[in-house]
Design an enzyme around this catalytic site. Structure first.
Site, PDB file in Angstrom:
ATOM      1  N   HIS A  88       8.043  -3.506  -9.671  1.00 52.78           N
ATOM      2  CA  HIS A  88       6.965  -2.922  -8.859  1.00 52.78           C
ATOM      3  C   HIS A  88       7.536  -2.371  -7.542  1.00 52.78           C
ATOM      4  O   HIS A  88       7.289  -1.217  -7.180  1.00 52.78           O
ATOM      5  CB  HIS A  88       5.918  -4.005  -8.573  1.00 52.78           C
ATOM      6  CG  HIS A  88       4.788  -3.596  -7.686  1.00 52.78           C
ATOM      7  ND1 HIS A  88       3.501  -3.392  -8.140  1.00 52.78           N
ATOM      8  CD2 HIS A  88       4.742  -3.374  -6.337  1.00 52.78           C
ATOM      9  CE1 HIS A  88       2.727  -3.050  -7.121  1.00 52.78           C
ATOM     10  NE2 HIS A  88       3.451  -3.034  -6.012  1.00 52.78           N
ATOM     11  N   GLU A  89       8.310  -3.189  -6.849  1.00 54.12           N
ATOM     12  CA  GLU A  89       8.831  -2.759  -5.540  1.00 54.12           C
ATOM     13  C   GLU A  89       9.787  -1.577  -5.675  1.00 54.12           C
ATOM     14  O   GLU A  89       9.739  -0.621  -4.897  1.00 54.12           O
ATOM     15  CB  GLU A  89       9.522  -3.921  -4.832  1.00 54.12           C
ATOM     16  CG  GLU A  89       8.599  -5.072  -4.453  1.00 54.12           C
ATOM     17  CD  GLU A  89       7.347  -4.634  -3.719  1.00 54.12           C
ATOM     18  OE1 GLU A  89       7.394  -3.639  -2.982  1.00 54.12           O
ATOM     19  OE2 GLU A  89       6.298  -5.269  -3.908  1.00 54.12           O
ATOM     20  N   TYR A 100      -0.252   6.590   0.837  1.00 53.25           N
ATOM     21  CA  TYR A 100      -0.610   5.190   0.603  1.00 53.25           C
ATOM     22  C   TYR A 100      -1.982   4.840   1.166  1.00 53.25           C
ATOM     23  O   TYR A 100      -2.112   3.960   2.022  1.00 53.25           O
ATOM     24  CB  TYR A 100       0.480   4.297   1.193  1.00 53.25           C
ATOM     25  CG  TYR A 100       0.519   2.903   0.598  1.00 53.25           C
ATOM     26  CD1 TYR A 100       0.873   2.708  -0.736  1.00 53.25           C
ATOM     27  CD2 TYR A 100       0.215   1.797   1.363  1.00 53.25           C
ATOM     28  CE1 TYR A 100       0.910   1.438  -1.282  1.00 53.25           C
ATOM     29  CE2 TYR A 100       0.249   0.522   0.831  1.00 53.25           C
ATOM     30  CZ  TYR A 100       0.595   0.360  -0.496  1.00 53.25           C
ATOM     31  OH  TYR A 100       0.631  -0.905  -1.040  1.00 53.25           O
ATOM     32  N   GLU A 137       0.072   2.362  -6.088  1.00 56.49           N
ATOM     33  CA  GLU A 137       0.129   0.957  -6.523  1.00 56.49           C
ATOM     34  C   GLU A 137       0.142   0.847  -8.047  1.00 56.49           C
ATOM     35  O   GLU A 137       0.859   0.022  -8.620  1.00 56.49           O
ATOM     36  CB  GLU A 137      -1.076   0.202  -5.960  1.00 56.49           C
ATOM     37  CG  GLU A 137      -0.837  -0.362  -4.579  1.00 56.49           C
ATOM     38  CD  GLU A 137       0.347  -1.309  -4.554  1.00 56.49           C
ATOM     39  OE1 GLU A 137       0.436  -2.185  -5.424  1.00 56.49           O
ATOM     40  OE2 GLU A 137       1.209  -1.149  -3.679  1.00 56.49           O
ATOM     41  N   ASP A 179      -7.142  -2.908   3.369  1.00 54.52           N
ATOM     42  CA  ASP A 179      -6.010  -2.717   2.465  1.00 54.52           C
ATOM     43  C   ASP A 179      -5.777  -1.225   2.191  1.00 54.52           C
ATOM     44  O   ASP A 179      -5.641  -0.797   1.047  1.00 54.52           O
ATOM     45  CB  ASP A 179      -6.254  -3.483   1.164  1.00 54.52           C
ATOM     46  CG  ASP A 179      -5.056  -3.456   0.232  1.00 54.52           C
ATOM     47  OD1 ASP A 179      -3.923  -3.254   0.712  1.00 54.52           O
ATOM     48  OD2 ASP A 179      -5.257  -3.626  -0.985  1.00 54.52           O
ATOM     49  N   HIS A 183      -4.821  -1.974  -3.515  1.00 53.35           N
ATOM     50  CA  HIS A 183      -4.495  -3.012  -4.503  1.00 53.35           C
ATOM     51  C   HIS A 183      -5.709  -3.418  -5.324  1.00 53.35           C
ATOM     52  O   HIS A 183      -5.603  -4.262  -6.198  1.00 53.35           O
ATOM     53  CB  HIS A 183      -3.925  -4.261  -3.811  1.00 53.35           C
ATOM     54  CG  HIS A 183      -2.598  -4.051  -3.175  1.00 53.35           C
ATOM     55  ND1 HIS A 183      -2.452  -3.646  -1.874  1.00 53.35           N
ATOM     56  CD2 HIS A 183      -1.336  -4.187  -3.670  1.00 53.35           C
ATOM     57  CE1 HIS A 183      -1.162  -3.532  -1.578  1.00 53.35           C
ATOM     58  NE2 HIS A 183      -0.467  -3.854  -2.648  1.00 53.35           N
TER      59      HIS A 183
END
Lengths: 381, 103
Positions: free
Chosen positions: A172-173, A187, A196, A269, A274
């Site tokens: 994921h990262e 983002y 995401e 967020d 997310h």
């Protein structure tokens, strides 16, 4: 064992040099390898001098990793604890970060012919033991950073384990890095949720590829193992059934929607990046299961091409649906089973390919205000 | 400066989960309230920016919102993991630990 390289036999050096500079990642790697072999055979020590260092790194198609420790501080990258050819460490988090970045490299290189995050052999740097009691992992634009969870609390109060415990967290990262070098999805709000989602999609594929699992065998859980036994949950997110990963008095209930009718309108967020990622996550899951077999092969290829070539920083869910549909046509033909599977995947989350974006329970006045001050991407289409 | 109330919120991160705490220092056990009050005494909140999240939001980083209420008023500060001023790092860690224990 010496491997026969057909490029060496039939393509003249000037063409190899051109391929080595302008070809795809895999073509570049093969061409440079051929040039090196050719140069060695002819004793031409300077054959490669007109390539820059970055291009030479492409030769490898092999991994170049460094794992650092922050020693529970916040200085990055920290102290080196393991390099590419070092033996395993006695520190489990170090080895997990090393192996996880390697597994991610392997998926991108072996399946999508992408040579590392930047497509040009970029070294994969990870820092473990970031701060104390740090319940997180992130990509800082240059490297991965992992905390140890709630290691600073008494065992019976801990919610999170170390963040290297789950291989898909590392996939994921690193995929945030790939997105940074490709679509550059902003983002916030829908483009942020796509950012995401892409990280969850390829994070899950890293896990499936490393375990050799089919779409039907995979658990489609993001962050399995991250939650301790003190809380009721199987992980952080479920691509198969968004909204069901956890339900616990301390954590509340997994808030992810699986359909546009349940889109969560929030500014928290970064506009729910997310949370609403559950919608495109589920579209990918449906597509992959519909196609069967290994998800990284067809569904993953369609999503990768879309991320690399078709999305832009301000793309929204509708754009992603339309572009994955187009990518499926480009790769497998118009009207193909693959294209139909993509259409079905998006339809099941409430998005019609080629349609208009369902008036997202949009971000409304607040989103407009944030866009006006530059905190959210401009709307498209 | 007497701190009457503290509100702490952590959003974002890989998990996307919200952690928060809203408390008076006196509610905490002595071993938690003492170091917190000592640290707060040394801080000059007026000298810190209200928003230090920066222009670029980095994937999966936490966003912290801290509100400190004193007899002279209230001050709220927003910051990200890597953009938080150095002076705030110790306070962030302390408040985060309190929030995680109270969650």
């Amino acid at each position: 064992m010496h491997r026969h390289n057909p490029l060496y036999c039939i393509i003249p050096p000037y063409m190899l040099k051109n391929i080595a500079t302008h070809g795809t990642d895999l073509q570049q790697a093969t061409a440079i390898s051929s040039l090196k072999t050719s140069a060695q055979l002819r004793g031409q020590r300077n054959a490669l001098t007109d390539f820059n260092a970055a291009a030479i790194r492409v030769i490898v198609g092999t991994k170049d990793r460094i794992v650092y420790t922050a020693n529970n501080g916040s200085s990055l990258p920290g102290t080196v604890v393991r390099r590419e050819n070092d033996p395993p460490s006695t520190d489990v988090a170090v080895n997990e970060a090393f192996d996880g970045s390697g597994a991610t490299y392997d998926l991108y290189y072996n399946i999508y012919q992408r040579n590392s995050i930047d497509g040009n052999g970029m070294r994969l740097d990870s820092t473990v033991h970031y701060q104390k009691g740090y319940d997180n992992a992130f990509w800082d634009g240059q490297q991965m950073v992992y905390g140890d969870g709630d290691e600073d609390l008494p065992v019976d109060q801990r919610i999170f384990n170390r963040f290297t415990i789950s291989i898909d967290v590392m996939g994921h990262e690193l995929t945030h890095g790939v997105t940074q070098y490709t679509a550059k999805l902003a983002y916030s709000f829908q483009s942020g949720a796509l950012n995401e989602s892409m990280s969850d999609v390829f994070g899950s594929l890293v896990k499936q590829y490393s375990l050799n699992q089919t779409a039907g065998q995979a658990d489609w859980i993001i962050g399995a193992g991250l939650l301790t036994s003190n809380v009721n949950g199987v992980g952080i997110r479920s691509m198969k059934a968004p909204g069901t990963a956890y339900d616990d008095p301390k954590l509340g209930k997994d808030p992810q929607p699986a359909h546009m009718k349940d889109y969560v309108n929030t500014v928290s967020d970064n506009g729910g990046v997310h949370i609403n990622s559950g919608i495109p996550n589920h579209a990918f899951y449906i597509t992959a299961v519909e196609l069967g077999g290994f998800a990284w092969e067809k569904a993953g290829q369609i999503w990768y091409v879309t991320l690399k070539d078709k999305l832009t920083s301000s793309s929204n869910f509708q754009n992603c649906a339309d572009q994955t549909y187009q990518a499926a046509a480009d790769l497998y033909g118009s009207g193909s089973l693959e294209q139909q599977a993509v259409k079905k995947g998006w339809a099941e989350v409430g998005i019609t390919v080629g349609g208009t974006t369902p008036p997202p329970p949009s971000d409304g006045c607040l989103g407009s205000l944030l866009r006006a001050v530059g905190a959210a991407p401009a709307k498209t289409g | 400066m007497e701190v009457q109330r503290i509100k702490y919120e952590r959003t974002g991160g890989f998990t996307g989960m919200r952690f928060h705490a809203d408390f008076e220092p006196g509610e905490l056990p002595e071993d938690q309230s003492r170091p917190l009050l000592d640290l707060l005494d040394k801080m000059d909140f007026d000298g810190l920016p209200e928003d230090s999240t920066g222009t670029a939001t980095l994937p999966d980083q936490f966003t912290y919102t801290i509100t400190v209420q004193t007899s002279q008023g209230e001050r709220t500060m927003i910051m990200g993991d890597t953009s938080a001023p150095d002076e705030m790092q110790e306070l962030l860690r302390m408040l985060d630990r309190i929030a995680r224990r109270r969650q």
